[in-house]
Scaffold this active site. Structure first.
Site: not given
Ligand code: IVH
Length: 784
Positions: A49, A130
Site C-alpha cells: 500500500y 487573478k
Molecule cells: S471572477 C464568471 N475574479 O479565475 C467568472 N475570478 O478562470 C467569475 N479568479 O474560477 C470569476 N481571481 O477561481 C474572478 N478577481 C477574480 C479572480 C478570479 C482569481 C479565478 C477563479 C475563477 C477563475 C477563472
C-alpha cells in the site's frame, strides 16, 4: 496484487502516461482504503500500500499540474473513505476566457463596446489580481453562513462548509446591513508564500510529503476530511464575485467589491477601477510590477465591465462571461535539447510533430514533450534534431518550442525533413491540405481515413471522451487494449461488449481486471446507452462539429430522426466543388456570391469595356455589386477574366440543393459545418457506423427550449439595422426566450423583426405573408 500499469521510473513517463497512471492509482488506492477502513479486510500488505502511495507522490512531484482533486495524497488516514456531499450551486460557477497580449486586451474592450453599441465611448472596468488558488462559493441566508462549496464541475461542487468555517477571512455572520436575504459569495481560497513555506517545512520535518506549490497546498488543505486539519493550515480568502442573490444589491462591480468589504470580507487591495483600453493596459503593467511584492501567487489580471446592467446585457458565451476576461502573465521559458521529433496522428488525420526533449523544469513543471505545431513551423524556425531549444509554458496550455538557440547548434545538425508518409503501419502518403478554394494550408493529413488505425483509435477516444459519451471505466488505455485485441473497432462495439458474456469472462481472467472492474466497466457503458442528442452528434467526431455546433443542431432538430433526415438530405444536395470554391474564398461573402451567381446565370451581355481591359475594370462593369475586397480576391484566385467566367458558370451548375441550404441556414451551423455534415453522411461507411450505433442506443431528444413565453418555439429573423440593441444581443434575447433565430426568411419563418434599411428579406417576408414587426414592437413583445 495489481501491478502498476507502468513500472518505469516516473521521470520516464510522458505527461499523458503520468495522468493515466495517477487515475489508476487514485482508483486503486481508493479501493484499498475501502477494503481496509470500511470492510476491515485489507487486500494488500501495508508495505505494498505504501509503495503505491509513494509512486503516486513521486509522479505528482514531477507533474504537479496533474494532481487530481481526488488524489490519494490529499486524503488523510482513517477518514479517507468519507466523501464530501454534492452541493448544487444556485448559479453555476463559470470560468474566464484568457487574453495573452495587449492586442487581445484591446480587442476585448472593442468587442464589449461593439456588442453594447457603445463604439467610440470610453467606459469603466475593474482590474483585479487573478489569485492563483481555488474558488469557493459560500451561501449566506439572512447574513448567516449556511453552506460552503468548492467549484467542482461548475454546476455541482463539494460541501466543504466545516472547512471553510475554519478560515478567519470568512465571516460566519455578515457585518453591517443591506445584504440580500440570500447570497452566494464567491472568491478564492489561497495560501500566502509564508504560510505555504511554513506548511512544507513542518511536513518535511515530520517526514510527510510536501506540496509542489501554494495552489496545490491550498486545495489539499481545504479538501481535508477532518476540518481540524484545515483549521491548522493558514488558509486565506479573497471575495471578488457572487452567484445567486435574492435581490440586486449593487450597480457596479466596484460598488459590489466595496460592499463585500463592508460585510466583513477581504478584497484585493490591488484592485482598481480603470477607464478604456489604455486603462486596462496600464493596470496590467502596474500589476506586473506589484506581483513580486504581493506575498501570494497571482497568474494575471481579471478585467470586468464595471456596470452590472451592462454585464447583464453582455451575458455569457457557453461557459464564460462576455463581460470579463483574464489577462494572463506571459509564459515561463527554459532551454533544453531536442532529442527527436515524433509525429502524432489526430482523429481527423492531421499530423502534428511533437518534440521529444531532454526533461527540463519550466515554471515548476517538468517538460519532456512539446508541440511543434506543423511542418511549416519547423521549417520557418529551422528547428533541427540535436538543437538546444527554448521551451515555453503558459498557463495550462501545451508547452511549445519557441525556437533554436543558434549559437548552441551542433555542427552535424541537419535541417529536418518532414516525413512523406503516415507513421501508421499503412504508411499512407501525407497530403498537404488545401482549402476548397485551392489554397494550401499548413496541415499535413494522413489520407488513410478510417483505414488508418491511428485515426480510428483517435475517433474512438473522442467518442468516449468526457464531453462526448464520457464512459466511465473506459479510459484511453483500456480502449487501446480492446482496440488492439480487435474487440472494439467502431463505437457500436463498445455497447456490444457490455453484453458479450464470452468476452467479459475472458476479461475477468485478464491481468489487471477483476470482478469489480468488469462490473464497473459494464455499468459505465450501460449508463450511456441513453444519451442526449447533442452529445450523440458531438461523439460522431465530424470535422468542424464541436460542442457548440452540436448543441445548435440538437436544439434545432430536437430528435435524432429529424437530425439524420436533414443531414442525409443535405448529403444528397451537397454543393459541388465548383460552387464550394467560391463559398470558401476569403473576401467573397454571401452577398458577393449571390451577385456573382446572378450574373453568371443571366445570358452573356456585352460589357462595353474592351476585352483587354484589366480584371478589375471588367469585374466592375460586369458585376457592379462587388466591392473592392471581393474583386481583388477573385483576381488573386482566377487571374484572368475568362477563367473566372468559366468558374462562375460552373458554380451555378453546382449550387447546393434546397436541403443543403436549409441545413446551412440553421442558426449556429453555416456553410462550412453544413458541408462537413453533408460530406460525412454522403459516405456509406459513416452511415453504417451510425446505424450500428443507433441500434444500441436510445438518443434522448434535446432539452426543450422555454415554452411559456410569447415567442417560444417561433422562428425569428432580424433584418435591417436595430437601434436599441445589437444583432448579437437580439439573438441572445430571443434564444433565451425559447425562440429560434434564423438568418434567412423562408416558409418556416414565424416573425420578422425589421429595422430601417431592411431589404430583400423584408420583401420575401411580405411576399410570403409573414408577420413583420418593428424593433419597438419586439421589445414590447418580449417584455411580456
Ligand atoms: S471572477 C464568471 N475574479 O479565475 C467568472 N475570478 O478562470 C467569475 N479568479 O474560477 C470569476 N481571481 O477561481 C474572478 N478577481 C477574480 C479572480 C478570479 C482569481 C479565478 C477563479 C475563477 C477563475 C477563472
Amino acid at each position: 496484487m495489481l501491478e502498476t500499469p507502468n513500472p518505469r521510473p516516473p521521470a520516464e513517463l510522458s505527461e499523458a502516461e503520468a495522468a493515466e497512471e495517477l487515475t489508476w492509482l487514485a482508483d486503486t488506492l481508493a479501493a484499498h482504503d475501502i477494503a481496509y477502513f470500511q470492510e476491515d479486510a485489507p487486500k494488500v500488505s501495508d508495505a505494498e500500500y505504501d509503495a503505491l502511495k509513494r509512486r503516486n507522490a513521486e509522479i505528482e512531484a514531477l507533474f504537479p499540474d496533474l494532481i487530481r482533486e481526488n488524489s490519494p495524497s490529499l486524503k488523510v488516514g482513517a477518514a479517507a473513505s468519507a466523501q464530501f456531499s454534492p452541493v448544487e450551486h444556485g448559479v453555476p460557477m463559470l470560468s474566464l476566457d484568457n487574453a495573452f497580449s495587449d492586442e487581445e486586451a484591446v480587442e476585448f474592450d472593442a468587442r464589449v463596446r461593439r456588442f453594447l453599441r457603445l463604439d467610440g465611448e470610453t467606459f469603466a472596468y475593474t482590474a483585479e489580481p487573478k489569485i492563483d488558488g481555488l474558488s469557493a462559493s459560500i451561501r449566506y441566508e439572512k447574513g448567516q453562513l449556511v453552506r460552503g462549496a468548492t467549484r467542482g464541475d461548475g454546476r455541482v461542487g463539494e460541501d466543504v462548509t466545516a472547512n471553510l468555517r475554519t478560515i478567519a477571512d470568512i465571516p460566519h455572520r455578515l457585518k453591517g446591513s443591506g445584504f440580500p436575504d440570500v447570497i452566494e459569495i464567491r472568491g478564492e481560497v489561497y495560501l500566502e508564500h509564508a504560510g505555504f513555506q511554513a506548511l512544507n517545512d513542518a511536513a518535511e520535518a515530520a517526514g510527510q510529503r510536501t506540496y509542489a506549490n501554494p495552489r496545490n497546498a491550498a486545495a489539499g488543505s481545504l479538501r481535508q476530511i477532518d476540518p481540524k486539519i484545515t483549521a491548522q493550515r493558514p488558509l486565506r480568502f479573497f471575495a471578488y464575485a457572487w452567484g445567486l442573490t435574492s435581490e440586486p444589491f449593487a450597480e457596479t462591480q466596484w460598488q459590489a467589491l466595496e460592499l463585500l468589504k463592508a460585510w466583513g470580507f477581504q478584497t484585493t487591495p490591488q484592485s482598481r477601477r480603470v477607464e478604456g483600453a489604455q486603462g486596462l493596459l496600464d493596470a496590467y503593467r502596474d500589476m506586473e510590477v506589484e506581483r513580486p511584492k504581493l506575498g501570494f501567487d497571482i497568474d494575471g489580471v481579471v478585467y470586468k465591465v464595471d456596470r452590472l446592467d451592462w454585464q447583464h446585457r453582455l451575458g455569457f458565451v457557453s461557459r464564460s462571461p462576455r463581460w470579463a476576461i483574464a489577462r494572463k502573465f506571459p509564459a515561463e521559458q527554459a532551454r533544453t535539447v531536442l532529442n527527436a521529433i515524433d509525429l502524432q496522428v489526430g482523429r481527423t488525420g492531421a499530423v502534428t510533430p511533437v518534440a521529444r526533449l531532454a526533461p527540463v523544469t519550466v515554471g515548476g513543471v517538468v517538460v519532456e514533450n512539446a508541440t511543434l505545431h506543423n511542418a511549416d513551423e519547423i521549417a520557418r524556425k529551422d528547428i533541427r534534431i540535436g538543437d538546444t531549444v527554448i521551451v515555453q509554458r503558459a498557463g495550462d496550455v501545451i508547452p511549445q518550442v519557441v525556437g533554436p538557440v543558434l549559437e548552441a547548434r551542433p555542427a552535424e545538425a541537419a535541417p529536418y525533413d518532414f516525413p512523406e508518409t503516415c507513421p501508421c503501419p499503412l504508411k499512407t502518403p501525407l497530403a498537404r491540405e488545401t482549402t476548397a478554394s485551392g489554397a494550401e494550408t499548413v496541415v499535413r493529413r494522413c489520407t488513410g481515413e478510417l483505414a488508418c488505425p491511428f485515426q480510428r483509435i483517435e475517433h474512438l477516444k473522442h467518442f468516449v471522451s468526457r464531453r462526448a459519451f464520457d464512459i466511465e471505466g473506459l479510459g484511453e488505455k483500456q480502449l487501446q487494449a480492446f482496440f488492439d485485441r480487435g474487440w472494439i473497432k467502431e463505437p457500436a462495439d463498445i455497447f456490444r461488449l457490455a453484453k458479450d458474456q464470452e468476452k467479459l469472462d475472458e476479461l475477468r481472467g485478464t491481468e489487471g481486471y477483476g470482478e469489480t472492474s468488469v462490473a464497473n466497466l459494464i455499468a459505465g457503458i450501460e449508463a450511456r446507452r441513453a444519451i442526449p442528442l447533442d452529445r450523440f452528434i458531438y461523439g460522431l467526431g465530424m470535422r468542424h462539429i464541436g460542442e457548440t455546433t452540436s448543441l445548435a443542431l440538437a436544439r434545432n432538430f430536437e430528435t435524432v430522426e429529424a437530425f439524420l433526415a436533414a443531414a442525409r438530405a443535405a448529403a444528397a444536395a451537397l454543393e459541388g466543388e465548383a460552387h464550394a470554391q467560391f463559398v470558401h474564398l476569403e473576401g467573397v461573402g454571401p452577398t458577393a456570391l449571390e451577385a456573382i451567381l446572378a450574373w453568371a446565370e443571366a445570358p452573356p451581355r456585352d460589357l462595353l469595356v474592351p476585352d483587354e481591359a484589366s480584371f478589375d475594370t471588367r469585374a466592375k462593369a460586369a458585376i457592379p455589386k462587388l466591392n473592392r475586397t471581393a474583386r481583388e480576391a477573385l483576381e488573386r484566385r482566377f487571374h484572368d477574366w475568362a477563367a473566372f467566367e468559366r468558374a462562375a458558370r460552373a458554380a451555378v451548375e453546382h449550387r447546393p440543393g434546397e436541403a443543403f441550404r436549409e441545413l446551412e441556414a440553421v442558426d449556429g451551423v453555416g456553410p462550412v459545418a453544413a458541408r462537413m455534415i453533408g460530406t460525412f453522411f454522403a459516405e456509406d461507411h459513416n452511415n453504417r457506423t451510425v446505424e450500428n450505433l443507433l441500434a444500441e442506443l436510445e438518443v434522448q431528444p434535446a432539452e426543450r427550449p422555454k415554452t411559456d413565453t410569447a415567442v417560444a418555439g417561433k422562428t425569428i429573423v432580424f433584418t435591417g439595422s436595430l437601434e436599441r440593441m445589437t444583432r448579437d444581443e437580439a439573438k441572445a434575447q430571443a434564444e433565451a426566450l425559447g425562440a429560434k433565430v434564423s438568418g434567412s426568411v423562408s416558409k418556416k419563418t414565424d416573425l420578422v423583426v425589421a429595422g430601417p434599411g431592411a431589404g430583400s428579406k423584408l420583401k420575401t417576408a411580405t411576399d410570403l405573408g409573414i408577420e413583420v414587426i418593428s424593433e419597438d414592437d419586439w421589445l414590447k413583445l418580449v417584455a411580456g
